[in-house]
Design a protein around this motif. Structure first.
Motif, short mmCIF file in Angstrom:
data_model
loop_
_atom_site.label_atom_id
_atom_site.label_comp_id
_atom_site.label_asym_id
_atom_site.label_seq_id
_atom_site.Cartn_x
_atom_site.Cartn_y
_atom_site.Cartn_z
N PRO A 131 0.81 -1.22 0.00
CA PRO A 131 0.00 0.00 0.00
C PRO A 131 0.84 1.27 0.00
CG PRO A 131 0.14 -0.87 2.22
CD PRO A 131 0.88 -1.84 1.34
N ASN A 132 0.32 2.28 -0.68
CA ASN A 132 0.87 3.64 -0.59
C ASN A 132 -0.28 4.51 -0.11
OD1 ASN A 132 2.09 6.13 -0.90
ND2 ASN A 132 1.80 6.18 -3.12
N PHE A 133 -0.35 4.72 1.21
CA PHE A 133 -1.46 5.47 1.81
C PHE A 133 -1.30 6.96 1.55
CE2 PHE A 133 -1.11 1.65 4.55
CZ PHE A 133 -2.38 1.13 4.36
N GLU A 134 -2.37 7.58 1.09
CA GLU A 134 -2.33 9.03 0.89
C GLU A 134 -2.28 9.76 2.22
OE1 GLU A 134 -4.63 12.39 -1.82
OE2 GLU A 134 -5.80 10.72 -1.01
N PHE A 225 -1.68 2.71 -4.77
CA PHE A 225 -2.13 3.94 -4.11
C PHE A 225 -3.50 3.74 -3.45
CE2 PHE A 225 -4.42 8.08 -4.45
CZ PHE A 225 -3.61 8.82 -3.60
N ILE A 226 -3.62 4.16 -2.20
CA ILE A 226 -4.89 4.11 -1.48
C ILE A 226 -5.24 5.53 -1.05
CG2 ILE A 226 -6.15 3.17 0.49
CD1 ILE A 226 -4.28 0.78 0.45
N PRO A 227 -6.25 6.14 -1.67
CA PRO A 227 -6.59 7.53 -1.37
C PRO A 227 -7.18 7.68 0.03
CG PRO A 227 -8.22 6.57 -2.83
CD PRO A 227 -7.12 5.56 -2.72
N ALA A 228 -7.05 8.87 0.57
CA ALA A 228 -7.57 9.15 1.91
C ALA A 228 -9.08 8.94 1.97
CB ALA A 228 -7.22 10.58 2.31
N SER A 229 -9.77 9.16 0.85
CA SER A 229 -11.23 9.01 0.84
C SER A 229 -11.68 7.58 1.14
CB SER A 229 -11.78 9.45 -0.52
OG SER A 229 -11.23 8.65 -1.56
N ARG A 230 -10.78 6.62 0.94
CA ARG A 230 -11.14 5.22 1.22
C ARG A 230 -10.74 4.78 2.64
NH1 ARG A 230 -9.74 1.89 -4.39
NH2 ARG A 230 -11.04 3.19 -5.77
N LEU A 231 -9.98 5.62 3.31
CA LEU A 231 -9.50 5.23 4.63
C LEU A 231 -10.46 5.70 5.71
CD1 LEU A 231 -5.71 6.00 4.08
CD2 LEU A 231 -6.82 3.75 4.17
N THR A 232 -11.73 5.35 5.52
CA THR A 232 -12.78 5.70 6.48
C THR A 232 -13.57 4.44 6.83
OG1 THR A 232 -14.50 6.17 4.83
CG2 THR A 232 -12.99 7.98 5.41
#
Length: 311
Positions: A131-134, A225-232
């Motif tokens: 993963p590459n977390f935003e 890439f894992i966008p911040a919008s998915r980290l909820t």
């Protein structure tokens, strides 16, 4: 014409939808790959409304004479339709699927070629997806919640996938001959903002039933890439809900649906038992996610095949 007159071995299929800036980064990363001269790059634009086409055309123009690149527009919305388009136009005996937000390691192509050339029994290959977390990784993102984010690391040994595991679309390669009789089911897989899935499981289930070897190789690695919008918490619960819908879509016929309901009853008993031991935030969220998956399956069965477009 393939550069240097070398035999074409790999068709790299990148399906994309309204993520032009991420696509640009992924395309530029290909220039650092060894054996790129033994590949073609196929960009499938799945009905994007942003500047995806200009990004693709700019990449093609800059790499004329260096790498074979094709741009194709697929108006039928859905990842499965886009992948099937890529398969249709691919020229290589190996089709390597790469997400539009994934960066492959330098030996990605050469690893794929080496495995398929040395192992004629292997029909599909997958590897590590880091993963590459935003934004910062949430405290609740425990190991058991990683797969919905396509985080995969099965260790440093080359081995066959266990029965309930398979490669994932962000990083997988398949012999093109397999697609002579199969294609990705268009009732499954992402469609715009809908989080449907299951199309990869469907393909690999058929492959396993035909006795084909599916191999994991740590040398085939990408950073995803894992966008911040998915980290909820809301996103991951919605992801499980649509996973439940996808599970229902893969069952047709009275007997199959009865079997599915029996499986759901068993899962519910397991969830009830697991909830008694959920001591941290991640474990409690996992319980909620699994309940959402069951709810999605039941909702889909009640709708009798009409996939909900919104929750």
């Amino acid at each position: 014409m393939v550069p240097n007159n070398q035999q074409l071995h790999v068709s790299i299929v990148i399906c994309t939808y309204n993520r032009a800036d991420l696509l640009r980064i992924t395309l530029e990363s290909l220039q650092g790959l060894s054996s790129l001269d033994r590949a073609e790059v196929i960009i499938v634009d799945n009905n994007s409304t942003d500047h995806t086409r200009s990004v693709a055309e700019s990449y093609m123009k800059r790499n004329t004479g260096h790498v074979e690149v094709g741009y194709y527009f697929e108006p039928s919305q859905g990842l499965s339709a886009a992948r099937n388009k890529g398969i249709q136009v691919a020229n290589g005996p190996i089709i390597a699927f790469l997400d539009d937000d994934a960066i492959p390691c330098s030996e990605w192509i050469s690893t794929i070629i080496a495995v398929f050339e040395s192992r004629q029994d292997v029909y599909a290959l997958g590897g590590i997806i880091r993963p590459n977390f935003e934004s910062d990784r949430p405290d609740w993102l425990i190991t058991s919640l990683e797969l919905p984010y396509t985080i995969v690391d099965m260790g440093s040994a080359v081995r066959e996938y266990p029965p309930k595991r398979h490669p994932y679309g962000a990083n997988m390669a398949i012999r093109s001959s397999f697609f002579e009789n199969h294609s990705f089911p268009t009732n499954l897989g992402r469609k715009g903002s809908m989080l449907l899935s299951g199309e990869e499981s469907w393909i690999f289930d058929r492959m396993k039933k035909e006795g084909k070897t599916i191999l994991y190789h740590p040398g085939m690695a990408v950073v995803h890439f894992i966008p911040a919008s998915r980290l909820t918490r809301e996103w991951i619960q919605q992801r499980y809900y649509y996973q439940g819908i996808s599970n229902a879509c893969m069952h047709s016929g009275f007997g199959s649906k009865v079997s599915l309901l029996g499986t759901l009853a068993g899962k519910m008993l397991y969830i009830i038992a697991a909830s008694l031991f959920a001591r941290n935030e991640g474990s409690r969220l996992l319980i909620k996610c699994r309940l959402e998956s069951i709810r999605g399956t039941l909702d889909m069965l009640r709708r009798r095949g009409n996939t909900p477009l919104v929750r």
